[in-house]
Design a protein around this motif. Structure first.
Motif, PDB file in Angstrom:
ATOM      1  N   GLY A 125       0.806  -1.220   0.000  1.00 56.78           N
ATOM      2  CA  GLY A 125       0.000   0.000   0.000  1.00 56.78           C
ATOM      3  C   GLY A 125       0.835   1.263   0.000  1.00 56.78           C
ATOM      4  O   GLY A 125       2.067   1.229   0.137  1.00 56.78           O
ATOM      5  N   ASN A 168      -4.635  -1.330  -1.920  1.00 57.28           N
ATOM      6  CA  ASN A 168      -4.416  -0.443  -0.781  1.00 57.28           C
ATOM      7  C   ASN A 168      -3.554   0.757  -1.158  1.00 57.28           C
ATOM      8  O   ASN A 168      -2.811   1.295  -0.337  1.00 57.28           O
ATOM      9  CB  ASN A 168      -3.797  -1.189   0.402  1.00 57.28           C
ATOM     10  CG  ASN A 168      -4.116  -0.532   1.742  1.00 57.28           C
ATOM     11  OD1 ASN A 168      -5.162   0.076   1.918  1.00 57.28           O
ATOM     12  ND2 ASN A 168      -3.200  -0.667   2.690  1.00 57.28           N
ATOM     13  N   LEU A 219      -4.701   4.959   5.233  1.00 52.51           N
ATOM     14  CA  LEU A 219      -4.978   4.520   3.865  1.00 52.51           C
ATOM     15  C   LEU A 219      -6.432   4.133   3.626  1.00 52.51           C
ATOM     16  O   LEU A 219      -6.834   3.943   2.480  1.00 52.51           O
ATOM     17  CB  LEU A 219      -4.050   3.363   3.485  1.00 52.51           C
ATOM     18  CG  LEU A 219      -2.591   3.759   3.240  1.00 52.51           C
ATOM     19  CD1 LEU A 219      -1.753   2.529   2.913  1.00 52.51           C
ATOM     20  CD2 LEU A 219      -2.476   4.798   2.133  1.00 52.51           C
ATOM     21  N   ASN A 220      -7.221   4.051   4.682  1.00 49.26           N
ATOM     22  CA  ASN A 220      -8.648   3.791   4.476  1.00 49.26           C
ATOM     23  C   ASN A 220      -9.446   5.086   4.318  1.00 49.26           C
ATOM     24  O   ASN A 220     -10.676   5.070   4.272  1.00 49.26           O
ATOM     25  CB  ASN A 220      -9.236   2.931   5.593  1.00 49.26           C
ATOM     26  CG  ASN A 220      -9.185   3.606   6.950  1.00 49.26           C
ATOM     27  OD1 ASN A 220      -8.652   4.708   7.092  1.00 49.26           O
ATOM     28  ND2 ASN A 220      -9.749   2.956   7.960  1.00 49.26           N
TER      29      ASN A 220
END
Length: 239
Positions: A125, A168, A219-220
């Motif tokens: 990610g 991601n 990262l979300n």
């Protein structure tokens, strides 16, 4: 372990100010630009100078490999390097100038995003932040080269967001209007010489802090598009 970011066009302007801000906040910064002497002026033990031309595929690949080898990973890329070209209507723009602007503003961003994406996929990610422009939405006169490439950058951002979703890898775009840099000062000097009023500007530090906000998100979460601009400049209903 500190977070890490590669910033292209780090030798001057928005790139330089952003690199200095991230360094001050303790990030490991890969400063990528053609001018090795200017990169040497960026102080800090966590600065990794990456002298390279963003239009050279081999040089870009080597720079990103070097950075990841030294930093251990790449958490973010600020895909910033760009140029304006000439301020003129299309029939007065040399073809060579068009090709040069496309090569830097679009191909250069593609090459850097390509390498960042490769490393981020391998590590699980990361985040890519593309420097668009308010010209990616509303052009000003005499900006055919710059505006065309910045519209294309928006397509790059949207596609990277889709392609990175399952990996991601987040991708967002910051659209900047009239940060006070050498390029904007030159534009304002031209306007004044033509008897026009200089455009309002904002402190380039505002941009650096906005990029930091985008980069520090988990990262979300993602800022897909952010516009940061001088409040009094023409944009909505720009003429």
């Amino acid at each position: 372990m500190s977070k890490s970011i590669v910033i292209t066009g780090a030798s001057s302007g928005i790139g330089r100010a952003t690199a200095e801000h991230f360094i001050a906040q303790g990030w490991t910064v890969g400063a990528l630009a053609r001018r090795a002497d200017a990169l040497a002026e960026l102080a800090g033990e966590k600065v990794i100078a990456l002298p390279a031309d963003v239009t050279d595929p081999d040089a870009v690949e080597a720079a990103f490999d070097d950075f990841v080898g030294k930093a251990g990973r790449i958490d973010a890329l600020f895909n910033n390097a760009g140029m304006f070209g000439v301020a003129a209507p299309i029939d007065e723009v040399p073809v060579e100038t068009w090709l040069q602007v496309v090569n830097v503003n679009l191909t250069g961003m593609f090459l850097c995003a390509r390498q960042a994406f490769k490393h981020m996929r391998a590590q699980g990610g990361g985040r890519i932040i593309n420097n668009g422009s308010i010209s990616a939405h509303v052009p000003r006169d005499g900006s055919i080269c710059y505006t065309s490439t910045k519209h294309a950058v928006t397509g790059l951002t949207r596609t990277l967001s889709l392609d990175g979703r399952a990996l991601n890898i987040a991708c967002g775009q910051i659209d900047i209007g009239n940060a006070e840099t050498d390029m904007v000062r030159a534009t304002n000097a031209r306007r004044v010489s033509e008897g026009l009023t200089a455009d309002p500007v904002m402190d380039v530090q505002n941009v650096a802090e906005a990029v930091m906000y985008m980069a520090e998100l988990p990262l979300n979460a993602n800022v897909q598009f952010m516009t940061v601009m001088a409040t009094q400049m023409p944009y909505i209903g720009r003429g």
